[in-house]
Design an enzyme around this catalytic site. Structure first.
Site, short mmCIF file in Angstrom:
data_model
loop_
_atom_site.label_atom_id
_atom_site.label_comp_id
_atom_site.label_asym_id
_atom_site.label_seq_id
_atom_site.Cartn_x
_atom_site.Cartn_y
_atom_site.Cartn_z
N ASP A 265 3.24 69.63 41.11
CA ASP A 265 3.01 68.87 42.34
C ASP A 265 4.34 68.50 42.98
O ASP A 265 5.40 68.66 42.36
CB ASP A 265 2.20 67.62 42.00
CG ASP A 265 1.62 66.94 43.23
OD1 ASP A 265 1.41 67.63 44.24
OD2 ASP A 265 1.36 65.72 43.17
N GLU A 268 7.39 70.84 47.30
CA GLU A 268 7.80 71.43 48.58
C GLU A 268 9.33 71.61 48.68
O GLU A 268 9.72 72.56 49.39
CB GLU A 268 7.29 70.55 49.75
CG GLU A 268 5.80 70.56 49.94
CD GLU A 268 5.07 69.77 48.84
OE1 GLU A 268 3.98 70.19 48.45
OE2 GLU A 268 5.63 68.76 48.37
N ASP A 342 -3.28 66.64 49.59
CA ASP A 342 -3.98 65.35 49.64
C ASP A 342 -4.78 65.20 50.93
O ASP A 342 -4.22 65.23 52.03
CB ASP A 342 -2.96 64.21 49.55
CG ASP A 342 -2.19 64.24 48.24
OD1 ASP A 342 -2.84 64.23 47.19
OD2 ASP A 342 -0.95 64.27 48.28
#
Length: 374
Positions: A265, A268, A342
């Site tokens: 997670d 990015e 999310d």
């Protein structure tokens, strides 16, 4: 233009390629967590199907122009020295899709349990809460196969550790859950807490080429950004030697604790307390000798690659390993499934995730899913 939270592509509108922590995104939000710089083209006059792919891992703006059905692409000026395009042309969409996967790679067969219902939210802790949730699913006869552990299982959000107050005996818990048909997946983020006593920090920090630097200067400091643990350094996944080392970090979670799969997670990579929400563009990757701006959209894919190869080729070669990644780029399917990030528990969010899942899927990663209930 994969990973778009809408179906209709508008003329004269720039579509951004810049992997972004798009928390609570809505229909038409742009950009999102992944970038896939490719587009499908149908030529009705010649009855041919095409894919145009721009191999570029920096910031891009794609604009569909009405003049002669053309595309305008704006990117970082440094990339003018090495521009590479692909144009695939076939007589049917099936042939085109097959050729695209031959070029970019296929999804490895997942473990069978990965196809079942999976329960995940922020956040299940302590151990008693995890067991209670799993027991309730069984009591209510709701088919389910996987329970996910978010960052609260860690010691102060330090990756590859356990909070022993919340989870005093991880292996016992995992074995008990496995015995009732549950698999357990845990989260790993790229941000490594700045802590001289933390063994992962030591192994990353002590090797000069293993972390992102503030600049290319020989005496440059580690780039430090704030994420869940506070001040963090960030691994340089462009370094092939570090990729191998990163895979070994999972050893205790796999062999000692019995964790069944992993969730990469915040890759990015996402940062807090800064306007850009990510690593500075002028930060430096010693592994590829490039500034971060030029490889930003590749970071999550390389983290997933390092994770998957460590599991599949070293730690667990006899099973089908499972890795999920929030970030991605063309070819991510070789190493990980994707999740669309999310979202919220609203009808608008459900509307947004349907095109997001489908556009990632047709970009090459059929192993794509969303938070169904937000």
């Amino acid at each position: 233009l994969g990973s778009r939270s809408h179906f209709r592509k508008e003329l004269n509108r720039p579509y951004k390629m810049w992997n972004t922590d798009a928390f609570n995104y809505k229909y038409n939000t742009d950009p999102l967590y992944q970038s896939h710089p490719m587009i499908y083209i149908f030529n009705p006059q010649q009855s041919i199907f095409q894919i145009f792919f721009f191999e570029n891992f920096s910031y891009q703006n794609w604009t569909l122009l009405p003049e002669e059905n053309s595309i305008s692409i704006r990117t970082h000026p440094s990339l003018q020295r090495h521009i590479k395009f692909y144009l695939l042309t076939y007589n049917s969409p099936i042939q085109l899709s097959q050729a695209w996967n031959q070029l970019t790679g296929y999804n490895p067969l997942p473990p069978l349990w990965a196809l079942g219902y999976q329960q995940c939210r922020y956040s299940y802790y302590p151990e008693s809460k995890v067991k209670s949730v799993c027991a309730t699913f069984r009591e209510k006869d709701i088919p389910s196969d996987v329970i996910w552990l978010d960052i609260d299982y860690m010691d102060g959000f330090r990756c590859f550790t356990w909070n022993k107050e919340y989870f005093p005996n991880p292996r016992k818990m995992v074995d008990e859950l496995n015995s009732t048909g549950w698999k357990v997946i845990s989260m790993i983020d790229p941000g490594i807490k700045v802590d001289p006593n933390y063994f992962i920090y030591q192994q990353c920090h002590n090797q000069n080429d293993f972390v992102v630097k503030t600049s290319s200067d020989a005496n440059a400091q580690d780039f430090v950004g704030v994420v869940w643990p506070g001040d963090c350094i960030f691994p340089d996944f462009t370094n092939l030697e570090f990729q191998k080392l990163w895979g070994t970090f999972y050893k205790d979670l796999v062999h000692t604790d019995g964790i069944n799969g992993f969730w990469n997670d915040m890759n990015e990579p996402a940062l807090f307390e800064c306007q850009s929400k990510t690593i500075s563009g002028d930060a430096y990757h010693p592994g590829c000798k490039e500034d971060h701006v030029l490889i930003h959209n590749l970071y999550g894919l390389l983290m997933a690659k390092s994770t998957y190869e460590g599991l599949q080729y070293k730690l667990n070669p006899k099973i089908r390993n499972f890795v999920l990644s929030r970030s991605g780029n063309v070819g991510i399917q070789r190493y990980a499934w994707n999740w669309t990030g999310d979202n919220d528990s609203t009808w608008e969010d459900l509307k947004a995730v349907i095109p997001t899942v489908l556009t990632v899927s047709v970009s090459g990663n059929s192993g794509t899913g969303c938070d169904i209930g937000g």
